[in-house]
Design a protein around this motif. Structure first.
Motif, mmCIF file in Angstrom:
data_model
loop_
_atom_site.group_PDB
_atom_site.id
_atom_site.type_symbol
_atom_site.label_atom_id
_atom_site.label_comp_id
_atom_site.label_asym_id
_atom_site.label_seq_id
_atom_site.Cartn_x
_atom_site.Cartn_y
_atom_site.Cartn_z
ATOM 1 N N GLY A 108 -7.424 -0.929 -2.204
ATOM 2 C CA GLY A 108 -7.478 -1.950 -3.238
ATOM 3 C C GLY A 108 -6.518 -3.111 -3.063
ATOM 4 N N PRO A 109 -5.233 -2.860 -2.771
ATOM 5 C CA PRO A 109 -4.299 -3.980 -2.641
ATOM 6 C C PRO A 109 -4.716 -4.996 -1.578
ATOM 7 C CG PRO A 109 -3.097 -1.926 -2.902
ATOM 8 C CD PRO A 109 -4.535 -1.556 -2.749
ATOM 9 N N GLU A 110 -5.169 -4.521 -0.414
ATOM 10 C CA GLU A 110 -5.563 -5.461 0.647
ATOM 11 C C GLU A 110 -6.790 -6.278 0.247
ATOM 12 O OE1 GLU A 110 -4.848 -2.295 1.087
ATOM 13 O OE2 GLU A 110 -3.519 -2.023 2.814
ATOM 14 N N VAL A 111 -7.749 -5.642 -0.404
ATOM 15 C CA VAL A 111 -8.952 -6.357 -0.834
ATOM 16 C C VAL A 111 -8.590 -7.411 -1.881
ATOM 17 C CG1 VAL A 111 -11.191 -6.108 -1.955
ATOM 18 C CG2 VAL A 111 -10.431 -4.388 -0.305
ATOM 19 N N GLY A 158 -2.228 6.967 -7.177
ATOM 20 C CA GLY A 158 -1.462 5.744 -6.919
ATOM 21 C C GLY A 158 -1.857 5.133 -5.601
ATOM 22 N N ALA A 159 -1.886 3.801 -5.537
ATOM 23 C CA ALA A 159 -2.324 3.156 -4.301
ATOM 24 C C ALA A 159 -1.651 1.819 -4.044
ATOM 25 C CB ALA A 159 -3.843 2.967 -4.318
ATOM 26 N N GLY A 160 -0.537 1.534 -4.703
ATOM 27 C CA GLY A 160 0.201 0.323 -4.375
ATOM 28 C C GLY A 160 0.073 -0.783 -5.401
ATOM 29 N N SER A 161 0.322 -2.017 -4.947
ATOM 30 C CA SER A 161 0.331 -3.162 -5.849
ATOM 31 C C SER A 161 0.114 -4.448 -5.065
ATOM 32 C CB SER A 161 1.663 -3.237 -6.610
ATOM 33 O OG SER A 161 2.737 -3.465 -5.709
ATOM 34 N N VAL A 162 -0.110 -5.520 -5.791
ATOM 35 C CA VAL A 162 -0.197 -6.861 -5.212
ATOM 36 C C VAL A 162 0.721 -7.778 -6.011
ATOM 37 C CG1 VAL A 162 -1.668 -8.881 -4.845
ATOM 38 C CG2 VAL A 162 -2.542 -6.596 -4.335
ATOM 39 N N ARG A 167 0.849 -1.186 0.000
ATOM 40 C CA ARG A 167 0.000 0.000 0.000
ATOM 41 C C ARG A 167 0.887 1.239 0.000
ATOM 42 N NH1 ARG A 167 -5.297 0.933 3.801
ATOM 43 N NH2 ARG A 167 -5.876 2.999 3.019
ATOM 44 N N ALA A 168 0.826 1.987 -1.085
ATOM 45 C CA ALA A 168 1.691 3.153 -1.237
ATOM 46 C C ALA A 168 1.006 4.402 -0.712
ATOM 47 C CB ALA A 168 2.047 3.345 -2.716
ATOM 48 N N GLU A 169 1.813 5.350 -0.280
ATOM 49 C CA GLU A 169 1.280 6.658 0.085
ATOM 50 C C GLU A 169 0.837 7.385 -1.186
ATOM 51 O OE1 GLU A 169 0.684 8.050 3.045
ATOM 52 O OE2 GLU A 169 1.252 6.113 3.918
ATOM 53 N N PRO A 170 -0.302 8.069 -1.150
ATOM 54 C CA PRO A 170 -0.760 8.785 -2.338
ATOM 55 C C PRO A 170 0.252 9.831 -2.795
ATOM 56 C CG PRO A 170 -2.499 8.650 -0.695
ATOM 57 C CD PRO A 170 -1.246 8.173 -0.030
ATOM 58 N N ASN A 171 0.392 9.968 -4.095
ATOM 59 C CA ASN A 171 1.268 10.977 -4.678
ATOM 60 C C ASN A 171 0.722 12.369 -4.344
ATOM 61 O OD1 ASN A 171 2.745 12.700 -6.307
ATOM 62 N ND2 ASN A 171 2.608 11.410 -8.123
ATOM 63 N N PRO A 172 1.496 13.243 -3.722
ATOM 64 C CA PRO A 172 0.992 14.588 -3.390
ATOM 65 C C PRO A 172 0.722 15.443 -4.624
ATOM 66 C CG PRO A 172 3.336 14.438 -2.940
ATOM 67 C CD PRO A 172 2.884 13.045 -3.260
ATOM 68 N N ASN A 173 1.289 15.057 -5.766
ATOM 69 C CA ASN A 173 1.049 15.770 -7.027
ATOM 70 C C ASN A 173 0.527 14.771 -8.064
ATOM 71 O OD1 ASN A 173 2.178 18.426 -6.238
ATOM 72 N ND2 ASN A 173 4.081 17.245 -6.066
ATOM 73 N N PRO A 174 -0.709 14.294 -7.877
ATOM 74 C CA PRO A 174 -1.210 13.205 -8.716
ATOM 75 C C PRO A 174 -1.477 13.638 -10.151
ATOM 76 C CG PRO A 174 -2.967 14.059 -7.348
ATOM 77 C CD PRO A 174 -1.707 14.737 -6.900
ATOM 78 N N ILE A 175 -1.413 12.674 -11.050
ATOM 79 C CA ILE A 175 -1.797 12.915 -12.430
ATOM 80 C C ILE A 175 -3.327 12.928 -12.523
ATOM 81 C CG2 ILE A 175 0.309 12.015 -13.455
ATOM 82 C CD1 ILE A 175 -1.079 9.341 -13.802
ATOM 83 N N ARG A 176 -3.850 13.500 -13.606
ATOM 84 C CA ARG A 176 -5.300 13.626 -13.753
ATOM 85 C C ARG A 176 -5.682 13.486 -15.213
ATOM 86 N NH1 ARG A 176 -8.683 17.947 -14.916
ATOM 87 N NH2 ARG A 176 -6.954 19.443 -14.830
ATOM 88 N N ASP A 177 -6.797 12.763 -15.458
ATOM 89 C CA ASP A 177 -7.382 12.734 -16.785
ATOM 90 C C ASP A 177 -8.763 13.369 -16.716
ATOM 91 O OD1 ASP A 177 -9.216 10.744 -15.879
ATOM 92 O OD2 ASP A 177 -7.840 9.145 -16.439
ATOM 93 N N ALA A 178 -9.564 13.229 -17.748
ATOM 94 C CA ALA A 178 -10.859 13.892 -17.780
ATOM 95 C C ALA A 178 -11.877 13.251 -16.847
ATOM 96 C CB ALA A 178 -11.406 13.898 -19.209
#
Length: 350
Positions: free
Chosen positions: A57-60, A29-33, A12-23
């Motif tokens: 999401g990763p834990e679920v 970002g939230a990690g991986s499994v 579980r990753a810490e959210p990016n303080p400068n996240p990307i955005r689409d429409a």
């Protein structure tokens, strides 16, 4: 050869303080499994699934794999990976073989193929039968959170690295803003670099037709996912009304979904996602099915799994990736990247 153990690790990753955005959304970002399996022959396999958002999401997903899929894999033969894939689809049918269930199937399916390739000592594309040694690649570089100046800088870097195609996000409040962004990028990359545009499901069908006509007049190469992914009637209308190719598929979950779009002529370029598609078993089936309809395959996302699949598809069009970092195994030559040469999904000397 039998699978003797399967471990699941959630990061579980810490959210990016400068996240990307689409429409459609912000992607912090939230990690991986990671799924790792071992066999009684001492061969291992690995599959990893990344999250762009949804902090839990990763834990679920890890819990779903542990309690629903893992019992089907222990004791199975990696050489029967297609059989295990079908068993996982049947096991998840009650609550739906889509959403996170399909992400879990994708992780396990990837690990099984990785194991089988390593057991045979060859990249997975050699197990399936290769067509290509190199695949054209484009750079996804123009997020909506970037200013015009930032997008110009990033696009210029992509061209400097050797990309001959770039993709940018559109879907601003007005068509005028979208046109301005396209014109800004075109001035930067010149006329010889292909430019794709992606609205991430943000528009109505009527608005997508209006903007699509503007983009085709501006010379854009494809018009990606402008309306909700499940609107097959809308996509059929788009494909019929526009000359610019309509691309979609990253949010479709089954082979059957792709079959419906192909039968309706509701898509010109398919773009399966490794996670939502259900792993390399499904991606290969989807790609070959599209080839029968004479529709090209462009990946959603990059990485060695997609490259192994695309190496086996006569209709492979483009690998999606970002700018190439100093430690990346990707090496551009004439706008293309070499398919991996390592066993399983290993990069090898690419």
């Amino acid at each position: 050869m039998k699978v003797t153990s399967l471990s699941i690790t959630a990061h579980r990753a810490e959210p990016n303080p400068n996240p990307i955005r689409d429409a459609l959304q912000v992607l912090p970002g939230a990690g991986s499994v990671i799924v790792a399996l071992d066999t009684d022959d001492g061969v291992s396999g690995r599959g990893e699934i990344y999250f762009g958002r949804i902090a839990g999401g990763p834990e679920v997903l890890a819990a779903l794999i542990e309690h629903v899929l893992r019992p089907l894999v222990i004791g199975s033969d990696p050489a029967h990976v297609r059989g295990t894939h079908e068993a996982m689809l049947r096991e998840t049918e009650y609550h739906g073989s889509f959403g996170l269930a399909m992400w879990g199937i994708a992780a396990v399916d990837t690990a099984l193929w990785d194991c089988l390739g390593k057991a045979r000592g060859v990249p997975c594309w050699q197990l399936w039968g290769g067509v290509h040694n190199r695949i054209p690649a484009y750079a996804m570089v123009g997020w909506l959170n970037c200013s015009d100046e930032e997008v110009q800088r990033i696009c210029a870097k992509a061209v400097e690295q050797g990309f001959r195609a770039v993709k940018i996000k559109v879907g601003y409040e007005t068509l005028k803003e979208d046109v301005k962004r396209v014109q800004t990028v075109r001035k930067t990359i010149g006329d010889d670099v292909r430019l794709m545009v992606d609205a991430n499901q943000a528009l109505t069908t009527a608005e997508a037709i209006l903007r699509g006509r503007a983009f085709q007049d501006l010379g854009c190469y494809w018009w990606e996912e402008p309306i909700p992914a499940d609107d097959i009637d809308g996509y059929a209308a788009l494909a019929d009304a526009l000359d610019i190719p309509v691309a979609t598929g990253e949010n479709l979950y089954t082979r059957q979904d792709f079959a419906r779009f192909l039968r309706r002529s509701a898509v010109d370029i398919i773009q399966p996602d490794l996670r939502r598609g259900g792993g390399p078993t499904a991606l290969l089936d989807i790609g070959l099915m599209a080839n029968a309809f004479r529709r090209p395959y462009a990946s959603h996302g990059g990485g060695p799994v997609q490259l192994n699949v695309m190496a086996c598809l006569p209709n492979a069009l483009y690998l999606e990736t970002g700018l190439i970092g100093p430690d990346s195994p990707l090496q551009l030559k004439d706008g293309t990247v070499r398919v991996p040469t390592g066993p399983g999904f290993g990069w090898g000397d690419s």
